[in-house]
Enzyme design. Structure first.
Site, PDB file in Angstrom:
ATOM      1  N   ALA A   9      -6.715  -4.365  -3.091  1.00 40.41           N
ATOM      2  CA  ALA A   9      -8.180  -4.280  -2.978  1.00 40.41           C
ATOM      3  C   ALA A   9      -8.888  -5.462  -3.633  1.00 40.41           C
ATOM      4  CB  ALA A   9      -8.672  -2.963  -3.584  1.00 40.41           C
ATOM      5  N   ARG A  11      -9.146  -8.422  -2.413  1.00 46.59           N
ATOM      6  CA  ARG A  11      -9.721  -9.329  -1.410  1.00 46.59           C
ATOM      7  C   ARG A  11      -9.808  -8.602  -0.075  1.00 46.59           C
ATOM      8  NH1 ARG A  11      -5.774 -13.089  -0.085  1.00 46.59           N
ATOM      9  NH2 ARG A  11      -4.087 -12.242  -1.350  1.00 46.59           N
ATOM     10  N   ASP A  54       2.797  -4.353  -7.972  1.00 44.42           N
ATOM     11  CA  ASP A  54       3.382  -4.738  -6.690  1.00 44.42           C
ATOM     12  C   ASP A  54       3.792  -3.447  -5.975  1.00 44.42           C
ATOM     13  OD1 ASP A  54       5.058  -5.467  -4.612  1.00 44.42           O
ATOM     14  OD2 ASP A  54       6.138  -6.989  -5.757  1.00 44.42           O
ATOM     15  N   VAL A  55       3.174  -3.164  -4.842  1.00 41.09           N
ATOM     16  CA  VAL A  55       3.423  -1.877  -4.174  1.00 41.09           C
ATOM     17  C   VAL A  55       4.868  -1.724  -3.704  1.00 41.09           C
ATOM     18  CG1 VAL A  55       1.030  -1.521  -3.446  1.00 41.09           C
ATOM     19  CG2 VAL A  55       2.621  -2.709  -1.903  1.00 41.09           C
ATOM     20  N   ASN A  77      -3.343  -0.055   1.878  1.00 37.51           N
ATOM     21  CA  ASN A  77      -3.870  -1.227   2.593  1.00 37.51           C
ATOM     22  C   ASN A  77      -3.077  -2.503   2.349  1.00 37.51           C
ATOM     23  OD1 ASN A  77      -6.179  -3.064   3.687  1.00 37.51           O
ATOM     24  ND2 ASN A  77      -5.923  -3.702   1.551  1.00 37.51           N
ATOM     25  N   SER A 129      -2.072  -2.221  12.218  1.00 43.01           N
ATOM     26  CA  SER A 129      -2.618  -3.427  12.862  1.00 43.01           C
ATOM     27  C   SER A 129      -2.533  -3.271  14.380  1.00 43.01           C
ATOM     28  CB  SER A 129      -1.788  -4.649  12.454  1.00 43.01           C
ATOM     29  OG  SER A 129      -2.067  -5.744  13.302  1.00 43.01           O
ATOM     30  N   TYR A 142       6.333  -8.536  11.255  1.00 43.78           N
ATOM     31  CA  TYR A 142       5.027  -7.921  10.945  1.00 43.78           C
ATOM     32  C   TYR A 142       4.722  -6.796  11.936  1.00 43.78           C
ATOM     33  CZ  TYR A 142      -0.030  -7.642  10.027  1.00 43.78           C
ATOM     34  OH  TYR A 142      -1.310  -7.212   9.723  1.00 43.78           O
ATOM     35  N   ALA A 144       6.747  -5.045  13.789  1.00 44.77           N
ATOM     36  CA  ALA A 144       7.650  -3.893  13.600  1.00 44.77           C
ATOM     37  C   ALA A 144       7.231  -3.076  12.383  1.00 44.77           C
ATOM     38  CB  ALA A 144       9.090  -4.388  13.446  1.00 44.77           C
ATOM     39  N   LYS A 146       4.237  -2.800  11.112  1.00 47.30           N
ATOM     40  CA  LYS A 146       2.973  -2.107  11.364  1.00 47.30           C
ATOM     41  C   LYS A 146       3.168  -0.953  12.346  1.00 47.30           C
ATOM     42  CE  LYS A 146       0.382  -4.328   8.498  1.00 47.30           C
ATOM     43  NZ  LYS A 146      -0.323  -3.645   7.410  1.00 47.30           N
TER      44      LYS A 146
HETATM   45  P1  NAP Z   1      -5.654 -10.429   2.576  1.00 44.82           P
HETATM   46  O1  NAP Z   1      -7.047 -10.926   2.614  1.00 44.82           O
HETATM   47  O2  NAP Z   1      -4.508 -11.360   2.660  1.00 44.82           O
HETATM   48  O3  NAP Z   1      -5.496  -9.519   1.254  1.00 44.82           O
HETATM   49  C1  NAP Z   1      -4.269  -8.916   0.993  1.00 44.82           C
HETATM   50  C2  NAP Z   1      -4.410  -7.959  -0.166  1.00 44.82           C
HETATM   51  O4  NAP Z   1      -3.154  -7.308  -0.373  1.00 44.82           O
HETATM   52  C3  NAP Z   1      -4.753  -8.673  -1.465  1.00 44.82           C
HETATM   53  O5  NAP Z   1      -5.590  -7.832  -2.226  1.00 44.82           O
HETATM   54  C4  NAP Z   1      -3.387  -8.829  -2.146  1.00 44.82           C
HETATM   55  O6  NAP Z   1      -3.442  -8.857  -3.564  1.00 44.82           O
HETATM   56  C5  NAP Z   1      -2.729  -7.521  -1.702  1.00 44.82           C
HETATM   57  N1  NAP Z   1      -1.273  -7.564  -1.780  1.00 44.82           N
HETATM   58  C6  NAP Z   1      -0.415  -8.370  -1.105  1.00 44.82           C
HETATM   59  N2  NAP Z   1       0.852  -8.077  -1.434  1.00 44.82           N
HETATM   60  C7  NAP Z   1       0.788  -7.071  -2.355  1.00 44.82           C
HETATM   61  C8  NAP Z   1       1.751  -6.337  -3.086  1.00 44.82           C
HETATM   62  N3  NAP Z   1       3.057  -6.569  -2.939  1.00 44.82           N
HETATM   63  N4  NAP Z   1       1.326  -5.373  -3.933  1.00 44.82           N
HETATM   64  C9  NAP Z   1       0.000  -5.133  -4.099  1.00 44.82           C
HETATM   65  N5  NAP Z   1      -0.963  -5.793  -3.436  1.00 44.82           N
HETATM   66  C10 NAP Z   1      -0.567  -6.751  -2.577  1.00 44.82           C
HETATM   67  O7  NAP Z   1      -5.380  -9.369   3.748  1.00 44.82           O
HETATM   68  P2  NAP Z   1      -6.382  -8.496   4.644  1.00 44.82           P
HETATM   69  O8  NAP Z   1      -6.659  -9.254   5.859  1.00 44.82           O
HETATM   70  O9  NAP Z   1      -7.483  -7.932   3.831  1.00 44.82           O
HETATM   71  O10 NAP Z   1      -5.357  -7.346   5.049  1.00 44.82           O
HETATM   72  C11 NAP Z   1      -5.361  -6.045   4.478  1.00 44.82           C
HETATM   73  C12 NAP Z   1      -4.490  -5.158   5.350  1.00 44.82           C
HETATM   74  O11 NAP Z   1      -5.003  -5.162   6.682  1.00 44.82           O
HETATM   75  C13 NAP Z   1      -3.037  -5.628   5.452  1.00 44.82           C
HETATM   76  O12 NAP Z   1      -2.178  -4.527   5.448  1.00 44.82           O
HETATM   77  C14 NAP Z   1      -3.003  -6.334   6.792  1.00 44.82           C
HETATM   78  O13 NAP Z   1      -1.724  -6.339   7.344  1.00 44.82           O
HETATM   79  C15 NAP Z   1      -3.975  -5.483   7.585  1.00 44.82           C
HETATM   80  N6  NAP Z   1      -4.535  -6.164   8.749  1.00 44.82           N
HETATM   81  C16 NAP Z   1      -5.262  -7.305   8.631  1.00 44.82           C
HETATM   82  C17 NAP Z   1      -5.759  -7.914   9.765  1.00 44.82           C
HETATM   83  C18 NAP Z   1      -6.566  -9.177   9.729  1.00 44.82           C
HETATM   84  O14 NAP Z   1      -6.814  -9.761  10.791  1.00 44.82           O
HETATM   85  N7  NAP Z   1      -7.005  -9.644   8.579  1.00 44.82           N
HETATM   86  C19 NAP Z   1      -5.521  -7.352  11.021  1.00 44.82           C
HETATM   87  C20 NAP Z   1      -4.783  -6.179  11.108  1.00 44.82           C
HETATM   88  C21 NAP Z   1      -4.300  -5.598   9.966  1.00 44.82           C
HETATM   89  P3  NAP Z   1      -3.607 -10.260  -4.382  1.00 44.82           P
HETATM   90  O15 NAP Z   1      -4.997 -10.765  -4.040  1.00 44.82           O
HETATM   91  O16 NAP Z   1      -3.497  -9.850  -5.798  1.00 44.82           O
HETATM   92  O17 NAP Z   1      -2.531 -11.160  -3.889  1.00 44.82           O
END
Ligand code: NAP
Length: 234
Positions: A9, A11, A54-55, A77, A129, A142, A144, A146
């Site tokens: 959460a 970002r 780390d989840v 998320n 996704s 990715y 697979a 999702k």
């Molecule tokens: P993002 O801007 O890259 O942010 C990712 C978030 O996940 C950050 O808060 C990061 O924490 C956290 N994170 C990453 N690895 C982690 C771990 N091992 N343990 C705990 N936290 C972790 O991504 P987003 O676009 O907001 O995506 C959020 C979700 O939506 C993801 O599951 C992504 O697959 C899905 N999604 C995104 C899109 C898109 O187009 N953006 C589309 C479909 C689905 P840090 O900041 O501390 O690294």
């Protein structure tokens, strides 16, 4: 007051969910992995609690829940992406994608359930996704992972319904966050063109769907995959 824990959460979509669920009246736990300052700033703004973890690591998740207290609303998320040919994807990369995206959801849901089952109420929203529905070239790992989350959502909806817990999924399309920061303008333009609404989505638009699924208004909605993709998957 309900407690909502949102993984990842600091970002993007997770941060927008933290703001939305705070507006909905929840006390929000802002989980992050690396972005301590962003998470703490956000928690300060919304009167929530920032907790590192780390989840993919079950012990981290245990510590996270020990800090959070009883969690009534869980938004799984946190996720990572990988753009690579399938043939170039190493076993380590494949495992890392699954350990964050799929094992992460498993660890979080497992930790959240004892309290939810005990009180016979809970809301779980998993962030999948559009690529988990349609599959993306050069994103097999990715996609697979999702798709696995969609199977998990449907199975758990059936298993946990009798315990008063709803389990749903959101499937965002192309959302304007850091995750797409590596794509150049031409690639983003093409993705927008493939979207019936002709643009990228915002984290806030995704959070609005999450907010609905966590609300009392969605009490009879479970096992669903709600696409927030401007029509991309239609
Ligand atoms: P993002 O801007 O890259 O942010 C990712 C978030 O996940 C950050 O808060 C990061 O924490 C956290 N994170 C990453 N690895 C982690 C771990 N091992 N343990 C705990 N936290 C972790 O991504 P987003 O676009 O907001 O995506 C959020 C979700 O939506 C993801 O599951 C992504 O697959 C899905 N999604 C995104 C899109 C898109 O187009 N953006 C589309 C479909 C689905 P840090 O900041 O501390 O690294």
């Amino acid at each position: 007051m309900r407690t909502a824990l949102i993984s990842g959460a600091s970002r993007g979509i997770g941060a927008a969910c933290a703001r939305a669920l705070t507006r909905d009246g929840c006390r929000v736990v802002v989980n992050y992995q690396k972005s301590a300052q962003a998470a703490q700033t956000l928690a300060g703004q919304i009167g929530g609690l920032a907790v590192q973890g780390d989840v993919s690591d079950p012990e981290d998740v245990e510590r996270l829940f020990a800090r959070a207290g009883d969690v009534d609303v869980l938004v799984a998320n946190a996720g990572i992406a990988l753009q690579k040919l399938f043939t170039d994807t190493t076993p380590e990369e494949w495992r890392r994608i699954f350990s964050v995206n799929v094992d992460g959801a498993y660890n979080l849901i497992r930790a959240a359930l004892p309290h939810m089952i005990h009180q016979k109420w809970g809301r779980i929203v998993v962030v999948s996704s559009v690529w988990g529905i349609r599959g993306a070239s050069c994103e097999a790992a990715y996609s697979a992972s999702k798709a696995a989350l969609i199977g998990l959502t449907k199975a758990l909806a059936k298993e946990l319904g009798p315990s008063g817990i709803t389990v749903n999924c959101v499937a965002p399309g192309v959302i304007d966050t850091d995750m797409n920061g590596n794509l150049d303008e031409a690639a983003l333009g093409e993705l927008a063109e493939s979207t019936p609404l002709c643009r990228l989505g915002t984290p806030e638009e995704t959070a609005a769907a999450v907010s609905f699924l966590c609300s009392d208004a969605a009490a009879f909605v479970t096992g669903q995959v709600l696409s927030v993709d401007g029509g991309f998957a239609v």
